[in-house]
Design an enzyme around this catalytic site. Sequence first.
Site, PDB file in Angstrom:
ATOM      1  N   HIS A  90      89.830  24.625  93.954  1.00 30.84           N
ATOM      2  CA  HIS A  90      89.271  23.366  93.461  1.00 30.84           C
ATOM      3  C   HIS A  90      88.661  23.611  92.091  1.00 30.84           C
ATOM      4  CE1 HIS A  90      89.579  21.704  97.540  1.00 30.84           C
ATOM      5  NE2 HIS A  90      89.122  22.883  97.942  1.00 30.84           N
ATOM      6  N   THR A 122      82.957  15.775  92.207  1.00 35.29           N
ATOM      7  CA  THR A 122      84.135  16.437  92.756  1.00 35.29           C
ATOM      8  C   THR A 122      83.694  17.350  93.902  1.00 35.29           C
ATOM      9  OG1 THR A 122      83.892  18.157  91.075  1.00 35.29           O
ATOM     10  CG2 THR A 122      85.433  16.369  90.592  1.00 35.29           C
ATOM     11  N   TYR A 123      84.659  17.977  94.559  1.00 34.39           N
ATOM     12  CA  TYR A 123      84.381  18.766  95.764  1.00 34.39           C
ATOM     13  C   TYR A 123      83.382  19.878  95.457  1.00 34.39           C
ATOM     14  CZ  TYR A 123      85.343  20.944 100.274  1.00 34.39           C
ATOM     15  OH  TYR A 123      85.237  21.457 101.535  1.00 34.39           O
ATOM     16  N   MET A 124      82.380  20.026  96.362  1.00 30.89           N
ATOM     17  CA  MET A 124      81.236  20.898  96.043  1.00 30.89           C
ATOM     18  C   MET A 124      81.374  22.304  96.611  1.00 30.89           C
ATOM     19  SD  MET A 124      80.725  18.595  98.491  1.00 30.89           S
ATOM     20  CE  MET A 124      81.006  19.006 100.201  1.00 30.89           C
ATOM     21  N   ARG A 125      82.535  22.652  97.193  1.00 26.33           N
ATOM     22  CA  ARG A 125      82.740  24.032  97.651  1.00 26.33           C
ATOM     23  C   ARG A 125      83.855  24.639  96.796  1.00 26.33           C
ATOM     24  NH1 ARG A 125      81.677  21.185 102.416  1.00 26.33           N
ATOM     25  NH2 ARG A 125      79.768  21.889 103.454  1.00 26.33           N
TER      26      ARG A 125
END
Length: 601
Positions: free
Chosen positions: A231, A184-187
């Site tokens: 997120h 999944t999104y890493m930020r």
Amino acid sequence: RNTVLEAINHPLALDRQKFEAQQTRRILDRLVGYKISPLLWEKVKRGLSAGRVQSVAVRLICDREKEINAFVSEEYWHITASLSGKNPPAFDSRLVKISGKKAKVTSGEEAEQIMADLGRQPFLVARVDKKEIKRQPLPPFTTSKLQQEASRWLRFSAKKTMSTAQKLYEGIELGAEGPVGLITYMRTDSVRITADALAEAREFIRKHYDPAFLPPKARTFKVSGKAQDAHEAIRPASMDHPPHTIKAHLSSDQYRLYQLIWNRFLASQMNPAVFDQTTVDITAAHCTFRAQGSIMKFPGFTVLYTEGKEDNGDENGIGKLLPEVQAGEVLRLLELKPEQKFTQPPPRFSEASLVRELEENGIGRPSTYATILSTIQDRDYVRLEKGKFIPTELGMLVTDLLVKNFPRILDVAFTAGMETELDRIEEGKTKRLEILNNFYRPFTEELKKAKADMQNVKREEIPTDLVCEKCGKPMVIKWGKNGRFLACTNYPECKNTKDFTQDDNGEIQPAPEATTDIPCPLCGKPMMKRRGRFGTFLGCSGYPECKHTMNVDSDGNPLTVAAAAPEGDAVCEQCGKPMVVKRGRYGNFLGCSGYPDCKNI
């Protein structure tokens, strides 16, 4: 997939307050960067930069270095008693109290006296404390935690961690399956996990592990009040791709990082590890010794993941066996061991500990940490040696100038407080222009004062007792593009400059010029190692009569045209002299060795 489809089916209205908060952040960053950086160009050197968060990060490193330099080490002693009871094995216990107070042994003589007193005394078990302890699993990764753990376990820089995670997120070709986004999104600053992902993880544990590892219900983690929570946590996008099954399609770095993310996420949904911990207090005369041991009863989540540590200290004696002893039991003293120690200064920051420090102080956002750590190294404010940040002379100078002239902006508490103000805009509790006005009005006054009063390092000349060997005039210390150097006061008539060294007493000595055994191709005199705007190079010792120079590789070897090169490529077509490899601002090029008479390149 389900999250994206759900969002498309139930769109939200644009949040004006979030937009206002983001715009305020951008404006504040530009005000600081665009206004202070040109001031540094004018007063120190071109190419420097200042930043609302970047400069505070450098200050943390510089302040820590000053603490280390000011630290005075103190002597202390550990006294360990090696004991045995009715049951094996023998074990060690450490002196923790003297006459009911925390033990503080500060000299060898004091240690010897205590040991002499104890050698004639019985050692009695005063207390045996047994308890079961549970260690809970950690939540899945946020951006900052991923950077910290990748640094500890994999020795990745924050920049490398984020670029590798980006590739895993964008997608990897998995043979016939095609490109697949693996994480999944890493930020993110959230530890939230979707219900679908929780169900998938629990099903995977049920199929592949003993039932004892699966808790009765899914574990959720509390999201910090400071988190934006835009997120969810960093986790595998699907449990259909265990690391070992796709290893052939990943690079070594991608595989190791994916495995780290996979293990941390899956471990977060397992039962805790269970230990039996025993603490034994032993008395002898007026002294109390303590021994600790922990035996793992159930590994729980640790079969997959344990958190990396900055040091290798003993962790509550885990894995250390203690014999069965009873209160009142007399123990036999086998040996008393004194050990001299010295207090240590605070450690320098590693990438992991600096990220943690920034996060704990509420400075910046997790998505910016990798860029910040990269920028402060690119600007030569700090260097990374053996995994630790050390400020350069330039970094210390710039930080001192900024702290003196912009104390508010360089203050850690102020920078953290500004993040709180930005959050208040997002919550609708204050207005963008109000925050910007409160910042900008005092900032313009600080800027105006700094332009007039800030020390101009470029023009500063520090007198020395050294004399120029070429013209006999005094030498002074100046600041240039490559740091401090010695220069002749007779400039521009005499352009003699030198590097110098400074001992602990502040005594200044010219750095000896490094003569090599490489002859100059033009005049035959020895070439000397010198330093210029593009780094180290070789210059003829016959300068200024002979101005020939040669570039060197990373090992200090001269770069020349390869012997196997065609004659037409190796010889200048204008004057017939050999062409040599030189380095300029755009990289390596061929230049005539007859320069400056022939300037063919």
